[in-house]
Design a protein around this motif. Structure first.
Motif, PDB file in Angstrom:
ATOM      1  N   SER A   1      23.131  28.641 103.992  1.00 16.45           N
ATOM      2  CA  SER A   1      23.688  28.387 102.716  1.00 16.45           C
ATOM      3  C   SER A   1      23.081  28.825 101.529  1.00 16.45           C
ATOM      4  N   ALA A   2      21.788  29.359 101.687  1.00 13.52           N
ATOM      5  CA  ALA A   2      21.260  29.965 100.293  1.00 13.52           C
ATOM      6  C   ALA A   2      21.965  31.386 100.109  1.00 13.52           C
ATOM      7  N   LYS A   3      22.250  31.939 101.247  1.00 15.67           N
ATOM      8  CA  LYS A   3      22.815  33.327 101.262  1.00 15.67           C
ATOM      9  C   LYS A   3      24.009  33.153 100.586  1.00 15.67           C
TER      10      LYS A   3
ATOM     11  N   ARG B   1      27.778  33.589  95.892  1.00  8.64           N
ATOM     12  CA  ARG B   1      28.884  32.877  95.187  1.00  8.64           C
ATOM     13  C   ARG B   1      28.319  33.086  93.693  1.00  8.64           C
ATOM     14  N   ILE B   2      26.899  33.036  93.499  1.00  7.21           N
ATOM     15  CA  ILE B   2      26.500  33.572  92.279  1.00  7.21           C
ATOM     16  C   ILE B   2      26.647  34.734  91.749  1.00  7.21           C
ATOM     17  N   ALA B   3      26.571  35.807  92.606  1.00  2.00           N
ATOM     18  CA  ALA B   3      26.712  37.010  92.262  1.00  2.00           C
ATOM     19  C   ALA B   3      28.104  37.310  91.940  1.00  2.00           C
TER      20      ALA B   3
ATOM     21  N   ALA C   1      29.757  38.537  88.257  1.00  2.00           N
ATOM     22  CA  ALA C   1      30.483  39.826  88.047  1.00  2.00           C
ATOM     23  C   ALA C   1      31.609  39.331  87.314  1.00  2.00           C
ATOM     24  N   ARG C   2      32.297  37.964  87.704  1.00  2.00           N
ATOM     25  CA  ARG C   2      33.395  37.826  86.870  1.00  2.00           C
ATOM     26  C   ARG C   2      33.203  37.347  85.356  1.00  2.00           C
ATOM     27  N   ILE C   3      31.905  36.745  85.158  1.00  2.00           N
ATOM     28  CA  ILE C   3      31.669  36.511  83.847  1.00  2.00           C
ATOM     29  C   ILE C   3      31.293  37.860  83.131  1.00  2.00           C
ATOM     30  N   ASP C   4      30.879  38.857  83.496  1.00  2.00           N
ATOM     31  CA  ASP C   4      30.413  40.212  83.083  1.00  2.00           C
ATOM     32  C   ASP C   4      32.158  40.866  82.898  1.00  2.00           C
ATOM     33  N   GLU C   5      33.088  40.989  83.701  1.00  2.00           N
ATOM     34  CA  GLU C   5      34.371  41.248  83.447  1.00  2.00           C
ATOM     35  C   GLU C   5      35.135  40.401  82.306  1.00  2.00           C
ATOM     36  N   GLN C   6      34.965  39.028  82.182  1.00  2.00           N
ATOM     37  CA  GLN C   6      35.372  38.241  81.152  1.00  2.00           C
ATOM     38  C   GLN C   6      34.715  38.889  79.682  1.00  2.00           C
ATOM     39  N   ARG C   7      33.556  38.866  79.779  1.00  2.00           N
ATOM     40  CA  ARG C   7      33.016  39.394  78.518  1.00  2.00           C
ATOM     41  C   ARG C   7      33.474  40.713  78.168  1.00  2.00           C
ATOM     42  N   SER C   8      33.508  41.638  79.120  1.00  2.00           N
ATOM     43  CA  SER C   8      34.018  42.921  78.715  1.00  2.00           C
ATOM     44  C   SER C   8      35.372  42.805  78.211  1.00  2.00           C
ATOM     45  N   GLU C   9      36.258  41.886  78.985  1.00  2.00           N
ATOM     46  CA  GLU C   9      37.703  41.786  78.294  1.00  2.00           C
ATOM     47  C   GLU C   9      37.563  41.153  76.975  1.00  2.00           C
TER      48      GLU C   9
END
Length: 182
Positions: free
Chosen positions: A134-136, A141-143, A147-155
């Motif tokens: 579950s932790a893995k 999921r967190i990673a 990554a999506r947050i970084d993409e949206q920030r970049s956009e």
């Protein structure tokens, strides 16, 4: 040196009585039975008499200890002593059988306890493995979300740069002194 208050005969008789009662012959048990004397001396005298060893400093023993005194047998009636010994052996055999049964019961109880503890340990191991999995999954999921947050920030950053560039271009196209249109 002070005279001895307890004779060797008294010590041997006390040891014999203790054996007849089925009790261990120790320094303190001899002293309690006799009612006095140095416990160390009492035990030394008893052990010498029981093993037939001469006291230190004596070239040869004055007399051999009476076997009936040391072993608790009666030379006058050997059948009684054999019967008594047989009874003691039977008692000891019964005690041994009882102790063996108690040991077997204790072993069974301990096997049950070990089994239960093993089951609990296996259950905890399984739960730990589930938590690790579950932790893995959570880390993955967190990673992904990071990554999506970084993409949206970049956009968002690109969008903001585009807007700034458009505003700058609009300002250059408008004549000076006219307010920008919205």
């Amino acid at each position: 040196m002070r005279p001895v208050e307890v004779t060797e005969v008294q010590i041997i008789a006390a040891g014999r009585q203790l054996i007849e009662e089925g009790r261990a012959v120790t320094a303190n048990s001899l002293r309690r039975r006799i009612g006095g004397g140095n416990p160390r001396r009492l035990l030394i005298v008893w052990e010498r008499a029981a093993t037939g060893v001469a006291p230190p400093g004596a070239d040869k023993p004055k007399s051999e200890p009476d076997p009936s005194v040391v072993t608790g047998t009666q030379t006058e009636n050997p059948r009684v002593s054999v019967a008594e010994l047989e009874r003691r052996v039977q008692d000891l055999m019964a005690q041994l059988a009882s102790a063996q049964r108690a040991a077997e019961i204790e072993i069974q109880r301990l096997e049950l306890v070990v089994g239960a503890v093993t089951d609990q340990m296996n259950d905890y191991k399984q739960r730990c493995a589930n938590y690790e999995t579950s932790a893995k999954h959570t880390q993955i999921r967190i990673a992904d979300l990071t990554a999506r947050i970084d993409e949206q920030r970049s956009e968002l950053n690109r969008g903001e740069k585009s807007r700034n560039a458009l505003e700058l271009a609009l300002q250059k196209l408008q004549p000076i002194g006219t307010p920008p249109s919205k």
